[in-house]
Write a protein that holds these residues in place. Structure first.
Motif, PDB file in Angstrom:
ATOM      1  N   GLY A 515       0.812  -1.210   0.000  1.00 33.66           N
ATOM      2  CA  GLY A 515       0.000   0.000   0.000  1.00 33.66           C
ATOM      3  C   GLY A 515       0.841   1.254   0.000  1.00 33.66           C
ATOM      4  O   GLY A 515       0.516   2.245  -0.672  1.00 33.66           O
ATOM      5  N   SER A 516       1.937   1.238   0.745  1.00 35.37           N
ATOM      6  CA  SER A 516       2.830   2.392   0.798  1.00 35.37           C
ATOM      7  C   SER A 516       3.459   2.676  -0.559  1.00 35.37           C
ATOM      8  O   SER A 516       3.548   3.819  -0.997  1.00 35.37           O
ATOM      9  CB  SER A 516       3.914   2.150   1.856  1.00 35.37           C
ATOM     10  OG  SER A 516       4.845   3.208   1.877  1.00 35.37           O
ATOM     11  N   ASN A 519       0.781   4.032  -2.965  1.00 34.05           N
ATOM     12  CA  ASN A 519       0.444   5.405  -2.613  1.00 34.05           C
ATOM     13  C   ASN A 519       1.538   6.368  -3.059  1.00 34.05           C
ATOM     14  O   ASN A 519       1.266   7.464  -3.551  1.00 34.05           O
ATOM     15  CB  ASN A 519       0.227   5.504  -1.105  1.00 34.05           C
ATOM     16  CG  ASN A 519      -0.204   6.895  -0.683  1.00 34.05           C
ATOM     17  OD1 ASN A 519      -1.242   7.399  -1.110  1.00 34.05           O
ATOM     18  ND2 ASN A 519       0.609   7.526   0.161  1.00 34.05           N
ATOM     19  N   ARG A 520       2.800   5.947  -2.895  1.00 29.45           N
ATOM     20  CA  ARG A 520       3.907   6.819  -3.301  1.00 29.45           C
ATOM     21  C   ARG A 520       3.887   7.068  -4.805  1.00 29.45           C
ATOM     22  O   ARG A 520       4.046   8.207  -5.259  1.00 29.45           O
ATOM     23  CB  ARG A 520       5.236   6.192  -2.891  1.00 29.45           C
ATOM     24  CG  ARG A 520       6.426   7.125  -3.064  1.00 29.45           C
ATOM     25  CD  ARG A 520       7.715   6.412  -2.791  1.00 29.45           C
ATOM     26  NE  ARG A 520       8.051   5.503  -3.877  1.00 29.45           N
ATOM     27  CZ  ARG A 520       9.087   4.668  -3.856  1.00 29.45           C
ATOM     28  NH1 ARG A 520       9.857   4.585  -2.786  1.00 29.45           N
ATOM     29  NH2 ARG A 520       9.330   3.887  -4.893  1.00 29.45           N
ATOM     30  N   TRP A 522       1.316   6.790  -6.849  1.00 27.14           N
ATOM     31  CA  TRP A 522       0.143   7.598  -7.182  1.00 27.14           C
ATOM     32  C   TRP A 522       0.402   9.075  -6.896  1.00 27.14           C
ATOM     33  O   TRP A 522       0.060   9.947  -7.707  1.00 27.14           O
ATOM     34  CB  TRP A 522      -1.073   7.101  -6.421  1.00 27.14           C
ATOM     35  CG  TRP A 522      -2.089   8.187  -6.088  1.00 27.14           C
ATOM     36  CD1 TRP A 522      -2.426   8.645  -4.868  1.00 27.14           C
ATOM     37  CD2 TRP A 522      -2.866   8.940  -7.027  1.00 27.14           C
ATOM     38  NE1 TRP A 522      -3.357   9.639  -4.952  1.00 27.14           N
ATOM     39  CE2 TRP A 522      -3.648   9.849  -6.293  1.00 27.14           C
ATOM     40  CE3 TRP A 522      -2.964   8.956  -8.412  1.00 27.14           C
ATOM     41  CZ2 TRP A 522      -4.521  10.746  -6.875  1.00 27.14           C
ATOM     42  CZ3 TRP A 522      -3.837   9.857  -9.015  1.00 27.14           C
ATOM     43  CH2 TRP A 522      -4.610  10.734  -8.249  1.00 27.14           C
ATOM     44  N   ARG A 523       0.990   9.369  -5.788  1.00 23.23           N
ATOM     45  CA  ARG A 523       1.262  10.765  -5.436  1.00 23.23           C
ATOM     46  C   ARG A 523       2.268  11.389  -6.398  1.00 23.23           C
ATOM     47  O   ARG A 523       2.155  12.567  -6.732  1.00 23.23           O
ATOM     48  CB  ARG A 523       1.756  10.858  -3.989  1.00 23.23           C
ATOM     49  CG  ARG A 523       0.645  10.693  -2.973  1.00 23.23           C
ATOM     50  CD  ARG A 523       1.141  10.756  -1.536  1.00 23.23           C
ATOM     51  NE  ARG A 523       0.017  10.796  -0.622  1.00 23.23           N
ATOM     52  CZ  ARG A 523      -0.604  11.909  -0.220  1.00 23.23           C
ATOM     53  NH1 ARG A 523      -0.177  13.080  -0.659  1.00 23.23           N
ATOM     54  NH2 ARG A 523      -1.628  11.857   0.604  1.00 23.23           N
TER      55      ARG A 523
END
Length: 546
Positions: A515-516, A519-520, A522-523
């Motif tokens: 997930g981390s 998320n990274r 995507w950001r």
């Protein structure tokens, strides 16, 4: 309850000044009785700092002037753990605190209140005086040799290495504080149950309710002529929680203040004994210089210069408190004559780590501030509002570690550094919550030239978040890497088949890691496309770096 204001003071010899707080009552009791509060040792002293402040405030509110203070080599006082003759110096500190309290508050009679080893030191000092009417001992250390064994066991329980038993000259580390071989030897000889003279005519022992009490010492005190009251009271364990979680022991506080109030209501002895210090006391004939708000400390190793430390309120409302360490004016003047600036160019702001007051974890900030000041910097150790000795701002609570008002506090501290110390550059350093507040201040536009962040718990604090993160991101990363490496080992699969592996934990770690990473990425894409993001650490870092 209206809490009387406290006054920060330095007292004692010029070459070894001590720091303390005098709490003066608005309406003194009829009989001039004063209270000296003696803190425990090491990490326990950091945990108990808030509680002792509450005890002093409650005593002053009851009409009893109180002085809480740091022993020689501890807290904000001069010296450190490795100096010689620690036990004698600590006892001498109690005597000097007593003399300062008598002089500053006009007290003829005294009571001592001590916690753990502080109760031991209070008893030893009181046994050398004749002006101590009462002693309040909270969870006292009666046999210091057993106490040292307890400290050694505590250090081992932390999983940290301890000095080899054969290295008798090496200091023994206890949760970041040091006890030298000489200090351990001196303490090992202390047993309060063997004192020939009672420390005071009246003694209140407040034992822990969850451990065996001190009946033997109480019986010994009674045999030496003291009137003793002993209670087993809850609250000690909560008082010694981590500084951000510590709870003031309400029942201990109530009992102690009520007992002190009864002593204050009693008139002095009719035979005219003014309770002057015992002529046989090692400190009874000491002259104690007038209390003051600044001190001078000697230079360390070259090229260090002497420094001045000042206990200061940073704002006109006398709410934010800090201690400024800077090159001594004479030394700065000499530097100016040689062609360098008379004022330090660089200012350094040290911010609270969690609920630990301005001395920092393991007293680290004191060591850093004095060293950096001796090298020409102005260093301010401050308590943000609600922590240490800075009261909370209106609408805020005590010991709120991630207070929303921290940015205002830091802005005021930076103004103070630039105006009071005339610095042209300001830097902030923080540990844990201090790192968070320093970073957020920089993101918010505070005039900081740089920020040093050590072990921040989070970059985006949300109300209700735990201060004891069970699985921080760095732990997730390291555990995921370890699982990836062991997945290629046959013995790991054998352990899995035998049921010796926590599959649920592995799944939690790997899902958190996946997930981390998602998320990274995507950001990164959203930032590249100019899409707005909440809690955007990358953008905040860029704003500070830019």
């Amino acid at each position: 309850m209206t809490v009387p204001r406290a006054e920060p003071v330095y007292f004692g010899p010029d070459d070894r000044p001590l720091f303390g707080w005098i709490h003066r009552p608005q309406h003194p009791a009829r009989a001039p009785l004063g209270l000296a509060l003696c803190s425990p040792f090491g990490y326990e002293a950091i945990c108990a700092h808030r509680t002792l402040r509450h005890f002093a405030e409650a005593a002053a509110d009851a009409g009893i002037p109180a002085l809480r203070f740091d022993y020689d080599g501890t807290g904000d006082s001069a010296g450190d753990d490795l100096d010689p003759d620690r036990l004698s110096a600590w006892i001498a500190s109690v005597h000097r605190a007593a003399e300062t309290l008598r002089r500053e508050a006009g007290c003829q009679r005294l009571c001592f209140l001590g916690v753990r080893l502080g109760a031991t030191l209070a008893a030893l000092a009181a046994s050398e005086r004749s002006d101590v009417q009462g002693l309040v001992a909270l969870a006292p250390v009666v046999n210091a040799k057993a106490y040292i064994r307890e400290l050694r066991a505590l250090q081992m329980a932390t999983g940290l290495a301890t000095p080899a038993e054969s290295s008798g000259d090496d200091p023994m580390e206890v949760t970041g504080f040091a006890l030298t071989a000489a200090t351990r030897a001196a303490l090992s000889a202390v047993d309060l149950s063997k004192l020939e003279r009672a420390p005071a005519a009246q003694v209140l022992i407040l034992d822990r309710h969850d451990l065996p009490g001190n009946e033997r010492w109480a019986a010994h005190l009674q045999a030496t002529g003291a009137t003793v009251e002993r209670r087993a009271v809850p609250g000690y364990a909560q008082m010694m929680l981590s500084p951000h979680a510590t709870v003031v022991p309400a029942e201990m506080l109530r009992l102690a203040v009520a007992w002190l109030g009864e002593r204050a209501a009693v008139e002095p002895a009719a035979h005219g004994d003014r309770y002057s210090p015992d002529d046989n006391s090692r400190q009874g004939r000491d002259t104690v210089p007038l209390s003051r708000h600044s001190i001078r400390l000697p230079a360390g190793a070259p090229p260090a210069v002497p420094i001045t430390e000042s206990a200061e309120y940073l704002d006109s409302g006398r709410a934010l408190f800090g201690i400024l360490s800077a090159p001594h004016a004479a030394a700065s003047g000499a530097a100016a004559a040689g062609g360098t600036a008379a004022h330090p160019r660089s200012g350094i702001l040290l911010l609270n780590a969690g609920g630990t007051h301005r001395i920092g974890s393991n007293r680290l900030y004191v060591t850093l501030a004095r060293r950096w000041a001796s090298l020409g910097h102005a260093v301010l150790r401050m308590d943000i509002s609600g922590v240490g000795d800075s009261p909370p701002r209106p609408g805020e609570t005590q010991n709120a570690i991630y207070t929303a008002r921290a940015a205002e506090d830091i802005a005021q501290a930076l103004r103070y550094l630039r105006e009071r110390a005339a610095v042209t550059e300001c830097r902030a350093l923080g540990l844990c919550s201090g790192a968070y507040h320093a970073f957020k201040a920089a993101v918010g536009g505070a005039p900081l030239d740089s920020v040093v962040m050590i072990n921040p718990l989070t970059f985006f604090w949300k109300a209700g978040m735990s201060l004891d993160a069970p699985l921080p991101d760095q732990r997730v990363i390291s555990e995921a890497q370890r699982y990836q490496q062991t997945a290629l080992q046959i013995r790991s699969w054998l352990k899995l088949m035998r049921g010796e592996v926590d599959v649920g934990r592995i799944a939690q770690i790997m899902m958190r890691r996946a997930g981390s990473l998602l998320n990274r990425h995507w950001r990164d894409v959203a930032r590249h496309c100019g899409l707005p993001l909440t809690d955007d650490l990358g953008r905040e870092l860029e704003s500070v770096a830019g």
